[in-house]
Write an enzyme that holds these catalytic residues in place. Structure first.
Site, PDB file in Angstrom:
ATOM      1  N   ARG A  29       0.809  -1.227   0.000  1.00 49.73           N
ATOM      2  CA  ARG A  29       0.000   0.000   0.000  1.00 49.73           C
ATOM      3  C   ARG A  29       0.840   1.275   0.000  1.00 49.73           C
ATOM      4  NH1 ARG A  29      -2.862  -4.043   2.100  1.00 49.73           N
ATOM      5  NH2 ARG A  29      -2.391  -3.838   4.298  1.00 49.73           N
ATOM      6  N   GLU A  43       5.148 -10.158  15.058  1.00 48.56           N
ATOM      7  CA  GLU A  43       4.592 -10.753  16.271  1.00 48.56           C
ATOM      8  C   GLU A  43       4.745 -12.277  16.256  1.00 48.56           C
ATOM      9  OE1 GLU A  43       0.451 -10.632  18.831  1.00 48.56           O
ATOM     10  OE2 GLU A  43       0.672  -9.365  17.072  1.00 48.56           O
TER      11      GLU A  43
END
Length: 185
Positions: free
Chosen positions: A69, A106
């Site tokens: 993006r 994560e």
């Protein structure tokens, strides 16, 4: 710094065009969908204009966009301020010699790559992406640019999720965001 605090009426229009999709791509995630922003030419133009207004005349020579993006917002900003656009891509997407920067997510790790020679020592750069959450990807992008001697002036994102504290991971590097979402994560 958040642009949202300056009460520019364009910011409200931008924020209202970002759709929040619950439980996507997995349960518990409130996905910030910018595709609805892109469907509105005025809101999309206002988004680009706000970034251009901030960076025009600041001697920025590189706009580095993070896949994917950052590729939407980065090129029009680069064109408007007279800078080159440098794509920072996932592994094995760029032909030729690349420099890589791994980073921790994560759950696991990832990597960004940039063409060797795309950025030269001493160039002033901004890093553009749609969203900052935990900050890992922006940190990797900054590390990649700084390894070749660029000065990263600022990171620029359309959206910040402040509760995930990504800004804190940027080691004091300025971050400019247009909208913040506190309760939607």
């Amino acid at each position: 710094m958040s642009a949202y605090t300056n009460q520019d009426p364009r910011l409200h229009g931008i924020k209202t065009k970002i759709r929040v999709v619950p439980n996507f791509p997995k349960s518990g995630i409130m996905f910030q969908d910018i595709t609805t922003l892109l469907l509105d030419p005025k809101a999309f133009k206002d988004t680009i204009d706000l970034f251009v207004e901030r960076y025009k005349g600041k001697n920025i020579s590189v706009v580095a966009g993070i896949e994917a993006r950052g590729f939407i917002f980065g090129p029009p900003i680069a064109l408007a301020i007279g800078a080159k656009f440098v794509p920072l891509r996932k592994p094995k997407k760029l032909p030729g010699k690349v420099i890589s920067q791994e980073y921790i997510l994560e759950y696991g790790s990832d990597c960004l790559e940039m063409h060797v020679g795309a950025v030269e020592a001493g160039e002033r750069a901004i890093v553009v992406d749609d969203l900052i959450a935990t900050g890992g990807t922006l940190c990797a992008a900054m590390d990649l640019l700084e390894r070749v001697g660029a000065e990263v002036v600022e990171c620029a994102c359309v959206i910040e999720l402040p509760e995930l504290k990504g800004r804190e991971r940027l080691n004091g590097k300025p971050l400019y965001v247009l909208v913040e979402y506190f309760d939607d994560i």
